[in-house]
Design a protein around this motif. Structure first.
Motif, PDB file in Angstrom:
ATOM      1  N   ASP A 121       8.088  -0.771   6.990  1.00  0.00           N
ATOM      2  CA  ASP A 121       8.305   0.468   6.240  1.00  0.00           C
ATOM      3  C   ASP A 121       7.147   1.452   6.484  1.00  0.00           C
ATOM      4  O   ASP A 121       6.506   1.937   5.540  1.00  0.00           O
ATOM      5  N   HIS A 164       4.170  -3.584  -4.412  1.00  0.00           N
ATOM      6  CA  HIS A 164       4.731  -4.753  -3.716  1.00  0.00           C
ATOM      7  C   HIS A 164       3.816  -5.209  -2.593  1.00  0.00           C
ATOM      8  O   HIS A 164       2.929  -4.476  -2.180  1.00  0.00           O
ATOM      9  N   ARG A 261      -4.459   6.938  -2.859  1.00  0.00           N
ATOM     10  CA  ARG A 261      -3.095   7.367  -3.186  1.00  0.00           C
ATOM     11  C   ARG A 261      -2.356   6.143  -3.700  1.00  0.00           C
ATOM     12  O   ARG A 261      -2.126   5.192  -2.962  1.00  0.00           O
ATOM     13  N   ASP A 263       0.590   4.303  -4.396  1.00  0.00           N
ATOM     14  CA  ASP A 263       1.957   4.412  -3.907  1.00  0.00           C
ATOM     15  C   ASP A 263       2.954   3.930  -4.967  1.00  0.00           C
ATOM     16  O   ASP A 263       2.714   2.935  -5.647  1.00  0.00           O
ATOM     17  N   GLU A 305       1.422   8.852  -6.622  1.00  0.00           N
ATOM     18  CA  GLU A 305       2.665   9.239  -5.963  1.00  0.00           C
ATOM     19  C   GLU A 305       3.798   9.040  -6.964  1.00  0.00           C
ATOM     20  O   GLU A 305       4.299   7.935  -7.139  1.00  0.00           O
ATOM     21  N   HIS A 372       5.547  12.521   5.174  1.00  0.00           N
ATOM     22  CA  HIS A 372       6.168  11.498   6.015  1.00  0.00           C
ATOM     23  C   HIS A 372       7.531  11.067   5.485  1.00  0.00           C
ATOM     24  O   HIS A 372       8.303  10.439   6.185  1.00  0.00           O
ATOM     25  N   ASP A 373       7.821  11.378   4.224  1.00  0.00           N
ATOM     26  CA  ASP A 373       9.094  10.971   3.633  1.00  0.00           C
ATOM     27  C   ASP A 373      10.133  12.076   3.776  1.00  0.00           C
ATOM     28  O   ASP A 373       9.838  13.201   4.164  1.00  0.00           O
TER      29      ASP A 373
HETATM   30  C1  GLC Z   1       6.433   5.542  -1.074  1.00  0.00           C
HETATM   31  C2  GLC Z   1       6.189   5.941   0.381  1.00  0.00           C
HETATM   32  C3  GLC Z   1       7.405   5.619   1.190  1.00  0.00           C
HETATM   33  C4  GLC Z   1       7.714   4.127   1.069  1.00  0.00           C
HETATM   34  C5  GLC Z   1       7.791   3.710  -0.422  1.00  0.00           C
HETATM   35  C6  GLC Z   1       7.778   2.221  -0.589  1.00  0.00           C
HETATM   36  O1  GLC Z   1       7.445   6.282  -1.652  1.00  0.00           O
HETATM   37  O2  GLC Z   1       5.874   7.302   0.460  1.00  0.00           O
HETATM   38  O3  GLC Z   1       7.244   5.989   2.538  1.00  0.00           O
HETATM   39  O4  GLC Z   1       8.928   3.857   1.693  1.00  0.00           O
HETATM   40  O5  GLC Z   1       6.687   4.183  -1.161  1.00  0.00           O
HETATM   41  O6  GLC Z   1       6.483   1.715  -0.404  1.00  0.00           O
END
Ligand code: GLC
Length: 610
Positions: A121, A164, A261, A263, A305, A372-373
């Motif tokens: 991912d 995770h 950051r 996540d 985030e 990036h998303d």
């Molecule tokens: C955040 C990241 C994303 C990732 C997700 C799961 O949203 O920006 O790219 O897929 O977390 O870790």
């Protein structure tokens, strides 16, 4: 010298621990009721502080003196993938002059920790929090890079993926082998009925690629996997999980990271019968993390985030007495900007800016156009509904526009996670491709695409907070379709805008008449202007102004006797407006304007009242 030694005095740590101790202990015991684990946490914090380098302790002391450094108008961020930008960490180090030439002084290094290709991912499935991905370098390289960045005045940001681990993490392997101690670090169930109970109330993040929030494993157990099946959710009810993840946080902070950051933070606490999002315990954990950082490594700040609607985002700042994150993404403004472009209607954006403007000035946002998303269409649908627009059809309209299916749209994007059943889909693509640079053939089309790209950036940068560029956007990089041929990426259209850095465009940018050159120098001018004018400080009050046409947006900011007005035309038609009485001067060109002015299609201006 005497002062330098002070940074190292054990007392400093003890004082900071004492300052937070009662609240830290109280919250910890409320969660875990486990005194010996709390004592272990404190011991480990002391240990990480001891191991923290002299240079970083000095940085801590400096930052404590200028605690508001992250509110400064001087900051410009850029996020980049180490391998695609420069091969590896050493390569990035060699490119720091380029970043400085682009005005960048906050560098977000996209995930670089150990991960297994094919179930990674984009690095957000971490197999080991203490090892750098081999092809990118080592922990020593990271330390060398952060030291070099600091010397050059660049702050370094990294992802701390705490919701995770990857299924390749040692804990996950032991759990899979049936070790109960490790199973209890995740959500393992052998009872499908319980899984179904969760599914009744927990929404799905990726409805098409990962149906459901659990994955069934070969040994018959179910494991909770909110994101991809190979990303196993950690169980923060287990104090061992919390402690170990905090040790990982401190270990990484000690490598010279300035901005963590966090996540996917809204997801970290789960409770049966709830949505498992934004639960009160999430805030307890973030608050604990904030205090742990302030005690051990006070120069490190937290960027949350939280990709949620505004009412759910701001609580992550915490309160003045009990702050949580220092910074949050301004996600709603981001997608509302793109909504404005597709609809030529700035009303929703005006409302969004008004609500952000009314928030306490301590709240600092990270503003961006692309990352990036994908762009998830998290808009204010209640307001849209009151104007007669329904969610599903509106999303479809937006996606059609940005896929270039709407007559007059020069945009080129792709859908992400389109769910045929619900009609829901999100969007991918680089700024330049979404602005029409990819389809431009005539000089006029090039001019329009470049003008639009710069107008959107100038609107984004006119907001309060830290502007963050997505690497490649500074030279107008287009979509990269090569991911479609890569079996690891083909299913994930986010790779459309995760292409290799085009260094040939950087070369082209030296000629300021090329699209790359116009975008690069245009963004540079905006950055310099932000740095020069106090009205761009994060704490400067701003308001939106009424405009005679809904495709126009006008924002006013003031500080220290200076008034700036940003005007932006989201229409393909020229539009006139009247600003408050007075004369104006364009910050970019120095040209004088009366208060009655006309904006060309897609024109944006930063004006100073004179
Ligand atoms: C955040 C990241 C994303 C990732 C997700 C799961 O949203 O920006 O790219 O897929 O977390 O870790």
């Amino acid at each position: 010298m005497a002062k330098q030694q002070n940074y190292e005095k054990q007392d400093l740590f003890e004082q900071r621990l004492a300052h937070h101790h009662d609240e830290l202990r109280w919250l910890y015991m409320e969660l875990y009721d486990n005194g010996s684990m709390f004592a272990e946490l404190c011991d480990q914090m002391r240990q990480f502080w001891k191991e923290r380098s002299k240079a970083l302790k000095q940085r801590d002391a400096q930052r404590l003196e200028e605690a508001d450094w992250y509110k400064s108008r001087d900051l410009l961020g850029m996020m980049l993938y180490i391998d695609r930008f420069a091969g590896n960490m050493k390569g990035v180090e060699k490119k720091l002059d380029y970043l400085t030439s682009a005005g960048v002084n906050c560098l977000h290094l996209m995930p670089f920790l150990d991960t297994v290709e094919g179930r990674s991912d984009g690095g957000y499935a971490v197999a080991d929090f203490r090892t750098v991905r081999k092809d990118l370098g080592s922990m020593e390289d990271l330390e060398q890079l952060t030291t070099a960045c600091h010397k050059q005045g660049i702050n370094v940001c990294m992802d701390f993926v705490m919701n995770h681990t990857s299924c390749d993490h040692d804990w996950a392997k032991r759990a899979l082998a049936g070790d109960g101690e490790y199973m209890s670090r995740y959500f393992f169930f052998d009872n499908e009925a319980l899984v179904q109970e969760y599914e009744k109330t927990v929404p799905q993040v990726f409805p098409t690629t990962a149906p459901g929030n659990f994955t069934k494993m070969d040994n018959g157990y179910w494991v909770m996997t909110t994101f991809y099946p190979y990303q196993w959710d950690l169980n923060y009810r287990n104090p061992r999980v919390f402690n170990e993840m905090m040790y990982n946080f401190l270990y990484l902070a000690n490598r010279g990271i300035d901005i963590m950051r966090i996540d996917a933070v809204p997801y970290i606490w789960k409770e049966l019968g709830t949505s498992c999002r934004n639960l009160p315990r999430v805030h307890t954990i973030v608050r604990l993390m904030r205090m742990i950082g302030e005690i051990v490594c006070p120069s490190v700040i937290l960027l949350g985030e939280v990709v949620m609607e505004p009412v759910k985002v701001t609580p992550y700042f915490g309160t003045a007495e009990k702050p949580e994150c220092h910074l949050l993404y301004n996600v709603t403004s981001m997608c509302t900007i793109w909504n404005t472009l597709a609809t030529h209607d700035a009303r929703l954006l005006k409302g969004q800016l008004d609500s952000v403007g009314a928030l306490p000035k301590e709240f600092v946002f990270l503003n961006y156009l692309r990352c990036h998303d994908d762009i998830g269409w998290g808009l204010d649908y209640d307001t849209l509904a009151s104007w007669g627009m329904q969610q599903t059809s509106h999303k479809q309209y937006l996606n059609d526009f940005f896929l270039g299916r709407t007559p007059g749209s020069a945009s080129r994007g792709q859908l992400y996670n389109d769910d045929i059943a619900s009609g829901d889909a999100r969007l991918c693509g680089t700024t330049a491709s979404l602005c029409g640079l990819e389809t431009a053939k005539t000089q006029e089309e090039y001019n329009q695409a470049v003008g639009l790209d710069l107008m959107l950036h100038s609107m984004m940068m006119f907001q309060s907070g830290i502007p963050m560029l997505y690497n490649g956007d500074e030279v107008g990089q287009l979509n990269d379709y090569s991911y479609e041929q890569n079996p690891h990426y083909a299913e994930d259209s986010r790779y459309l805008h995760r292409g290799q850095m085009r260094w040939d465009l950087v070369e082209q940018a030296k000629d300021t008449t090329t699209p790359a050159g116009r975008i690069f120098s245009g963004l540079n001018t905006l950055t310099q202007l932000r740095r020069k004018h106090p009205a761009f400080d994060a704490d400067a009050p701003y308001t939106t102004l009424d405009t005679p046409h809904q495709s126009l947006l006008a924002i006013q900011r003031h500080k220290e006797g200076q008034t700036l007005v940003g005007v932006f035309n989201f229409d393909l038609q020229p539009r006139s407006l009247e600003l408050p009485q007075g004369a104006y001067r364009c910050l970019q060109t120095g040209k004088e304007y009366p208060c009655q002015l006309e904006l060309a299609p897609y024109q944006g201006l930063w004006l100073e009242q004179v």
